[in-house]
Design an enzyme around this catalytic site. Sequence first.
Site, short mmCIF file in Angstrom:
data_model
loop_
_atom_site.label_atom_id
_atom_site.label_comp_id
_atom_site.label_asym_id
_atom_site.label_seq_id
_atom_site.Cartn_x
_atom_site.Cartn_y
_atom_site.Cartn_z
N LEU A 25 0.84 -1.19 0.00
CA LEU A 25 0.00 0.00 0.00
C LEU A 25 0.88 1.24 0.00
O LEU A 25 1.81 1.34 0.81
CB LEU A 25 -0.90 0.01 1.24
N GLU A 32 -7.34 4.08 9.42
CA GLU A 32 -7.97 3.27 8.38
C GLU A 32 -7.75 1.79 8.66
O GLU A 32 -8.65 0.97 8.48
CB GLU A 32 -7.38 3.65 7.01
#
Length: 206
Positions: A25, A32
Amino acid sequence: MNQQKSLTLIVALTTSYGIGRSNSLPWKLKKEISYFKRVTSFVPTFDSFESMNVVLMGRKTWESIPLQFRPLKGRINVVITRNESLDLGNGIHSAKSLDHALELLYRTYGSESSVQINRIFVIGGAQLYKAAMDHPKLDRIMATIIYKDIHCDVFFPLKFRDKEWSSVWKKEKHSDLESWVGTKVPHGKINEDGFDYEFEMWTRDL
């Protein structure tokens, strides 16, 4: 396990549908990650039997999870891989495809099982997302929308937020998102480490 159980996809993506770069990522957002854990772990407390959620993931997604966090705790982990020699460790299921994984879950967690399945989440990567989006049982997307133009080399397979898909995919009200998740969820844009992002829920009729 009820064979009519639907699938839920959960993903963080940019407004241009980027989901990754170099097998990882391109952002690290603690809030999150906490949201992902809450959503994929939540099971209603009124169940009279032990229930758990399932997280389905591809091999690269599995390998991208730091060793100290594998498997994802409190959830049934299933890795989709064609590599039968892959050592996943005790208690981790493997399957050759999405449908094979569902068949395995039906067999393993049937009505006689001491553990019943609550929800089934597809958590990545791109190939598994594509298989899920094409699957007739997929009816919900839990999306974290990242409002930043980040260079990505992997993209989500369907532009479900675009107008061309508005007759199929519908964005639900935030109150409905909270009801489904089972807890309060921040409404509107969140700022963390220079990133603005927002939690959304999208559904389609099966």
